[in-house]
Design an enzyme around this catalytic site. Sequence first.
Site, short mmCIF file in Angstrom:
data_model
loop_
_atom_site.label_atom_id
_atom_site.label_comp_id
_atom_site.label_asym_id
_atom_site.label_seq_id
_atom_site.Cartn_x
_atom_site.Cartn_y
_atom_site.Cartn_z
N GLU A 92 0.84 -1.20 0.00
CA GLU A 92 0.00 0.00 0.00
C GLU A 92 0.87 1.25 0.00
OE1 GLU A 92 -3.10 -2.08 3.14
OE2 GLU A 92 -1.95 -0.33 3.73
N CYS A 105 2.98 8.44 1.97
CA CYS A 105 3.35 7.45 2.98
C CYS A 105 3.73 6.17 2.25
CB CYS A 105 2.15 7.23 3.91
SG CYS A 105 2.43 5.94 5.12
N CYS A 112 5.69 -7.49 7.89
CA CYS A 112 6.62 -6.92 8.87
C CYS A 112 6.94 -7.99 9.90
CB CYS A 112 5.98 -5.71 9.56
SG CYS A 112 7.10 -4.84 10.66
N CYS A 116 4.38 -6.03 16.43
CA CYS A 116 3.70 -5.13 17.38
C CYS A 116 2.24 -5.59 17.53
CB CYS A 116 3.78 -3.68 16.90
SG CYS A 116 5.47 -3.11 16.69
N CYS A 119 -0.78 -3.85 15.58
CA CYS A 119 -0.60 -3.52 14.17
C CYS A 119 -1.10 -4.65 13.27
CB CYS A 119 0.88 -3.24 13.90
SG CYS A 119 1.21 -2.88 12.17
N GLY A 164 5.78 -2.27 6.99
CA GLY A 164 7.16 -2.71 7.20
C GLY A 164 7.96 -1.80 8.11
N GLU A 165 9.15 -2.28 8.47
CA GLU A 165 10.07 -1.51 9.31
C GLU A 165 11.22 -1.05 8.42
OE1 GLU A 165 10.52 -0.13 12.29
OE2 GLU A 165 12.58 0.29 11.69
N SER A 196 10.31 6.48 9.94
CA SER A 196 9.62 6.09 11.17
C SER A 196 10.08 4.69 11.56
CB SER A 196 8.11 6.11 10.92
OG SER A 196 7.42 5.62 12.05
N SER A 218 8.51 5.23 17.07
CA SER A 218 7.24 4.70 17.59
C SER A 218 7.45 4.27 19.03
CB SER A 218 6.79 3.52 16.74
OG SER A 218 6.46 3.96 15.45
N LEU A 219 7.09 5.13 19.94
CA LEU A 219 7.33 4.83 21.35
C LEU A 219 6.17 4.02 21.93
CD1 LEU A 219 9.59 5.84 23.45
CD2 LEU A 219 7.66 7.07 24.45
N HIS A 220 4.99 4.61 21.91
CA HIS A 220 3.72 3.96 22.28
C HIS A 220 3.56 3.56 23.74
CE1 HIS A 220 3.26 4.25 18.07
NE2 HIS A 220 3.62 3.06 17.71
N ASN A 294 -6.43 3.37 15.34
CA ASN A 294 -7.38 2.97 14.30
C ASN A 294 -7.79 1.53 14.57
OD1 ASN A 294 -7.91 4.91 12.28
ND2 ASN A 294 -5.81 4.73 11.55
N CYS A 337 -2.23 1.45 8.60
CA CYS A 337 -1.24 0.47 8.18
C CYS A 337 -1.81 -0.94 7.96
CB CYS A 337 -0.19 0.43 9.29
SG CYS A 337 1.25 -0.47 8.89
N1 SAH Z 1 7.67 0.15 11.40
C1 SAH Z 1 7.69 1.57 11.46
C2 SAH Z 1 6.88 2.26 10.39
C3 SAH Z 1 5.54 1.68 9.97
S1 SAH Z 1 4.15 1.83 11.02
C4 SAH Z 1 7.30 2.05 12.85
O1 SAH Z 1 7.01 1.21 13.69
O2 SAH Z 1 7.34 3.24 13.10
C5 SAH Z 1 3.78 3.55 11.11
C6 SAH Z 1 3.11 3.96 12.41
O3 SAH Z 1 1.74 3.49 12.45
C7 SAH Z 1 3.79 3.40 13.64
O4 SAH Z 1 3.89 4.38 14.63
C8 SAH Z 1 2.83 2.30 14.05
O5 SAH Z 1 3.01 1.95 15.38
C9 SAH Z 1 1.50 2.93 13.72
N2 SAH Z 1 0.34 2.02 13.66
C10 SAH Z 1 0.32 0.70 13.37
N3 SAH Z 1 -0.95 0.22 13.45
C11 SAH Z 1 -1.74 1.27 13.78
C12 SAH Z 1 -3.15 1.42 14.02
N4 SAH Z 1 -3.98 0.40 13.89
N5 SAH Z 1 -3.61 2.65 14.36
C13 SAH Z 1 -2.77 3.70 14.46
N6 SAH Z 1 -1.45 3.61 14.24
C14 SAH Z 1 -0.94 2.42 13.91
#
Ligand code: SAH
Length: 352
Positions: A92, A105, A112, A116, A119, A164-165, A196, A218-220, A294, A337
């Site tokens: 995508e 994007c 990936c 996570c 995701c 992907g990462e 990212s 991506s800290l979270h 999301n 994503c």
């Molecule tokens: N692997 C990289 C880049 C791809 S994901 C990373 O981890 O940063 C891009 C961003 O979307 C990341 O911050 C990821 O954690 C976030 N993301 C993944 N699934 C999501 C969802 N369902 N809702 C909102 N953000 C999401």
Amino acid sequence: MEKLNLRNYTLEELETLILSLDEPKYRAEQIFHWITCREATDFDQMTNLPKGLRTKLSTHFSLELPEVIEKISDTEGTTKFALRLRDGEIIETVVIPERDHYTLCVSTQVGCAMGCKFCLTAKGGFKRNLEVYEILAQVVIGRLYLKEKGSVLPLRNIVFMGMGEPLANYENLIKVLKILAHPLGFNFSKKRLTISTVGLVKEIRKLAIDFPTALAVSLHAPNDELRKNLIPVAKKYLLKELLEVIKTFPRVKNGRTTIEYILLKDVNDSLQHAKELVKLFKGLPIKINLIPYNPHPELPFERPDEKQVERFQRFLLDHAILTTVRKSKGLEISAACGQLKRRLSTNAIYLQ
Ligand code: SAH
């Protein structure tokens, strides 16, 4: 024999190639220009090259782009593309309108491996890295789309936040960045290219030396315990180490590193979590981007309500942490994503 895709080549590699074909070196610059910012899709468009060279090139090389199998836009103009690669895999890419420009994007892998928990891309597992040309093709497709639409605003920013990462496809990523930023290529400013990452500390350190761009992490979660529950790689790299590398990463043109923080209802969205974030980041040149989750039926998390998102942001702002909330663009078109790909593989609706 399968033709090699010419979009895989940096300018230096094209020069070597052109010399090996007994052609003058400056031809490489001309070709590089055509396949990047002039979006050529056929060698015959390269009218400043002799016919013989065009024929020679087209016998051995291709400029093929992935096939656009679905293109959907929401009411605000966010447009998501599903692209089919040569081996049938689907990725995508999303074109996002901003006030005075567009942001693209891009995806860097099929699937990936990071796993996570929140995701959707992670759910499908890892298939393979994208080739250089498969990443750059997304940029060409985005630009061609805007051109066709007659857009006056430029595609100015690229965020590596698709599937992907990016730092797990390191070598290809560096080549892509070199081609994107080259003045004779796409000529993107480095500060408008944002990588990212889930937080691969070793690779962030390498990026800082090889090709520093804008960085988003991506800290979270504001502590190791919670982060380890959400992001498996957090077991390998503790927050202390991640913070250290964030502090020392070059500030491209005085930019701030973005700290991405998905808000998951009742998981990481309390004011206690916000307080921990303040403690971690007070005084550092960062910006926190809150991403209200999301949701997806296959994942066990929910989005907090707007009031909670506001409270969380307010707390951070009141403690002098620059904090933005990502507007959920493209929710109605499954722009998060991995969501479009998932929908395509579960029920094939083709809109064009
Ligand atoms: N692997 C990289 C880049 C791809 S994901 C990373 O981890 O940063 C891009 C961003 O979307 C990341 O911050 C990821 O954690 C976030 N993301 C993944 N699934 C999501 C969802 N369902 N809702 C909102 N953000 C999401």
